[in-house]
Design a protein around this motif. Sequence first.
Motif, short mmCIF file in Angstrom:
data_model
loop_
_atom_site.label_atom_id
_atom_site.label_comp_id
_atom_site.label_asym_id
_atom_site.label_seq_id
_atom_site.Cartn_x
_atom_site.Cartn_y
_atom_site.Cartn_z
N THR A 4 42.33 61.64 11.24
CA THR A 4 41.39 61.83 12.33
C THR A 4 40.07 62.45 11.87
OG1 THR A 4 42.35 63.97 12.88
CG2 THR A 4 43.20 62.06 14.07
N VAL A 5 40.09 63.25 10.83
CA VAL A 5 38.86 63.90 10.36
C VAL A 5 37.86 62.88 9.85
CG1 VAL A 5 37.90 65.53 8.71
CG2 VAL A 5 39.98 66.10 9.95
N PRO A 6 38.24 61.92 8.95
CA PRO A 6 37.25 60.93 8.54
C PRO A 6 36.75 60.08 9.70
CG PRO A 6 39.07 60.97 6.98
CD PRO A 6 39.45 61.83 8.16
N ALA A 7 37.64 59.72 10.62
CA ALA A 7 37.22 58.91 11.76
C ALA A 7 36.25 59.71 12.63
CB ALA A 7 38.43 58.48 12.57
N ARG A 8 36.53 60.99 12.81
CA ARG A 8 35.66 61.85 13.59
C ARG A 8 34.31 62.01 12.90
NH1 ARG A 8 35.82 67.84 14.08
NH2 ARG A 8 34.62 68.32 15.92
N GLY A 9 34.32 62.16 11.58
CA GLY A 9 33.08 62.27 10.82
C GLY A 9 32.23 61.02 10.93
N TRP A 14 27.60 58.02 13.42
CA TRP A 14 27.05 56.95 14.27
C TRP A 14 26.34 57.53 15.49
CZ3 TRP A 14 25.99 52.25 12.81
CH2 TRP A 14 26.66 51.73 11.70
N VAL A 15 26.81 58.65 16.00
CA VAL A 15 26.11 59.32 17.10
C VAL A 15 24.75 59.83 16.59
CG1 VAL A 15 26.13 61.35 18.63
CG2 VAL A 15 28.17 59.90 18.43
N CYS A 16 24.74 60.42 15.40
CA CYS A 16 23.47 60.87 14.80
C CYS A 16 22.51 59.71 14.62
CB CYS A 16 23.73 61.56 13.46
SG CYS A 16 24.43 63.21 13.59
N LEU A 17 23.03 58.57 14.18
CA LEU A 17 22.18 57.40 14.00
C LEU A 17 21.64 56.91 15.34
CD1 LEU A 17 20.93 55.38 12.08
CD2 LEU A 17 23.02 54.02 12.24
N THR A 18 22.44 56.96 16.36
CA THR A 18 21.99 56.56 17.70
C THR A 18 20.88 57.49 18.20
OG1 THR A 18 24.17 55.66 18.21
CG2 THR A 18 22.73 56.16 20.09
N VAL A 19 21.05 58.79 17.99
CA VAL A 19 20.01 59.76 18.37
C VAL A 19 18.74 59.48 17.58
CG1 VAL A 19 19.36 62.21 18.36
CG2 VAL A 19 21.65 61.52 19.11
N ALA A 20 18.88 59.16 16.29
CA ALA A 20 17.72 58.85 15.45
C ALA A 20 16.97 57.63 15.98
CB ALA A 20 18.17 58.62 14.00
N ILE A 21 17.70 56.62 16.40
CA ILE A 21 17.08 55.40 16.93
C ILE A 21 16.33 55.70 18.23
CG2 ILE A 21 17.55 53.12 17.92
CD1 ILE A 21 19.94 53.01 15.85
N VAL A 22 16.96 56.42 19.13
CA VAL A 22 16.33 56.75 20.41
C VAL A 22 15.07 57.60 20.16
CG1 VAL A 22 16.61 58.04 22.57
CG2 VAL A 22 18.44 56.52 21.76
N VAL A 61 23.36 59.47 7.15
CA VAL A 61 23.66 58.90 5.84
C VAL A 61 24.66 59.73 5.05
CG1 VAL A 61 21.50 57.62 5.69
CG2 VAL A 61 21.65 59.90 4.65
N ARG A 62 25.13 60.81 5.63
CA ARG A 62 26.24 61.56 5.01
C ARG A 62 27.52 60.74 5.04
NH1 ARG A 62 25.53 67.77 7.13
NH2 ARG A 62 23.59 68.18 6.00
N ARG A 63 27.66 59.89 6.06
CA ARG A 63 28.88 59.09 6.22
C ARG A 63 28.64 57.59 6.23
NH1 ARG A 63 33.98 61.64 6.20
NH2 ARG A 63 33.59 63.79 6.77
N ILE A 64 27.41 57.18 6.49
CA ILE A 64 27.07 55.76 6.56
C ILE A 64 26.22 55.44 5.34
CG2 ILE A 64 25.93 53.96 7.91
CD1 ILE A 64 26.29 55.80 10.39
N ALA A 65 26.47 54.32 4.71
CA ALA A 65 25.67 53.91 3.55
C ALA A 65 24.20 53.87 3.96
CB ALA A 65 26.12 52.55 3.05
#
Length: 117
Positions: A4-9, A14-22, A61-65
């Motif tokens: 669950t920890v990697p999935a949560r991370g 992805w939430v951070c990326l969404t905030v970045a896009i908005v 980018v800590r978790r997404i390429a």
Amino acid sequence: MSRTVPARGALVAWVCLTVAIVAEVVGTSFMAHAARDGGWTGYLIMAGALALSYFFLAQSVRRIAVGVAYAVWEGLGLTLLTVVGLTVFGESLSLQQLAGLVLAVVGIVCVTLGEAH
């Protein structure tokens, strides 16, 4: 528990990326507004929103390429800004521009689906 920890991370990334896009869309929209209508308030909102966008992009980018995060950030930002341009600023879109946007979205989907899970 370790599953669950990697999935949560990843979800947080992805939430951070969404905030970045908005934030990018808000910042760039205020840039266009300020450039057309003047006023320092628009430029201040632009600067703050774009700084926030880059901060959250960096967090993602800590978790997404980095290539995937940047492609999604840029591509979805471009698409959403086009919608803002059409609806808020009364801009028009040619068939060639629409085709380019569709290709960009298809490319983003392909890149994102190729991201290792």
